[in-house]
Design a protein around this motif. Structure first.
Motif, mmCIF file in Angstrom:
data_model
loop_
_atom_site.group_PDB
_atom_site.id
_atom_site.type_symbol
_atom_site.label_atom_id
_atom_site.label_comp_id
_atom_site.label_asym_id
_atom_site.label_seq_id
_atom_site.Cartn_x
_atom_site.Cartn_y
_atom_site.Cartn_z
ATOM 1 N N UNK A 1 0.864 -1.182 0.000
ATOM 2 C CA UNK A 1 0.000 0.000 0.000
ATOM 3 C C UNK A 1 0.897 1.228 0.000
ATOM 4 N N UNK A 2 0.424 2.284 -0.607
ATOM 5 C CA UNK A 2 1.136 3.558 -0.605
ATOM 6 C C UNK A 2 0.525 4.447 0.462
ATOM 7 N N UNK A 3 1.356 5.204 1.147
ATOM 8 C CA UNK A 3 0.891 6.092 2.203
ATOM 9 C C UNK A 3 1.123 7.535 1.779
ATOM 10 N N UNK A 4 0.075 8.346 1.878
ATOM 11 C CA UNK A 4 0.126 9.752 1.482
ATOM 12 C C UNK A 4 -0.342 10.628 2.633
ATOM 13 N N UNK A 5 0.123 11.871 2.638
ATOM 14 C CA UNK A 5 -0.515 12.846 3.515
ATOM 15 C C UNK A 5 -1.833 13.224 2.849
ATOM 16 N N UNK A 6 -2.768 13.719 3.613
ATOM 17 C CA UNK A 6 -4.053 14.128 3.044
ATOM 18 C C UNK A 6 -3.851 15.227 2.005
ATOM 19 N N UNK A 7 -2.925 16.129 2.267
ATOM 20 C CA UNK A 7 -2.657 17.222 1.332
ATOM 21 C C UNK A 7 -2.083 16.700 0.013
ATOM 22 N N UNK A 8 -1.146 15.766 0.082
ATOM 23 C CA UNK A 8 -0.551 15.212 -1.143
ATOM 24 C C UNK A 8 -1.601 14.472 -1.964
ATOM 25 N N UNK A 9 -2.482 13.719 -1.306
ATOM 26 C CA UNK A 9 -3.518 12.981 -2.033
ATOM 27 C C UNK A 9 -4.490 13.953 -2.706
ATOM 28 N N UNK A 10 -4.874 15.013 -2.016
ATOM 29 C CA UNK A 10 -5.772 16.013 -2.588
ATOM 30 C C UNK A 10 -5.139 16.658 -3.817
#
Length: 68
Positions: free
Chosen positions: A43-52
């Motif tokens: 799985x890849x993990x992102x910050x909420x800001x990066x995903x947005x």
């Protein structure tokens, strides 16, 4: 980070072909993303800001992403 015990969700727009991504929230301000065809894979993990920013960029909306 382990993804065991996370609650994974799939878009209601997904088809039965199982060719989509699933998301989970492992903690505040974080988003995990995985391939629905390989639920035990990475799985890849992102910050909420990066995903947005990523979603805005692929949907043609304004984003803070800069070309590399």
């Amino acid at each position: 980070m382990t993804t065991a015990g996370l609650t994974w969700r799939r878009s209601s727009h997904s088809t039965a072909a199982n060719n989509c991504v699933e998301t989970a929230v492992p903690g505040p301000g974080r988003l995990a993303v995985r391939d629905s065809k390989d639920p035990h894979g990475p799985a890849l993990l992102f910050t909420a800001e990066a995903w947005t920013d990523f979603v805005r960029a692929v949907s043609g909306g304004p984003s803070d992403l800069r070309p590399v």
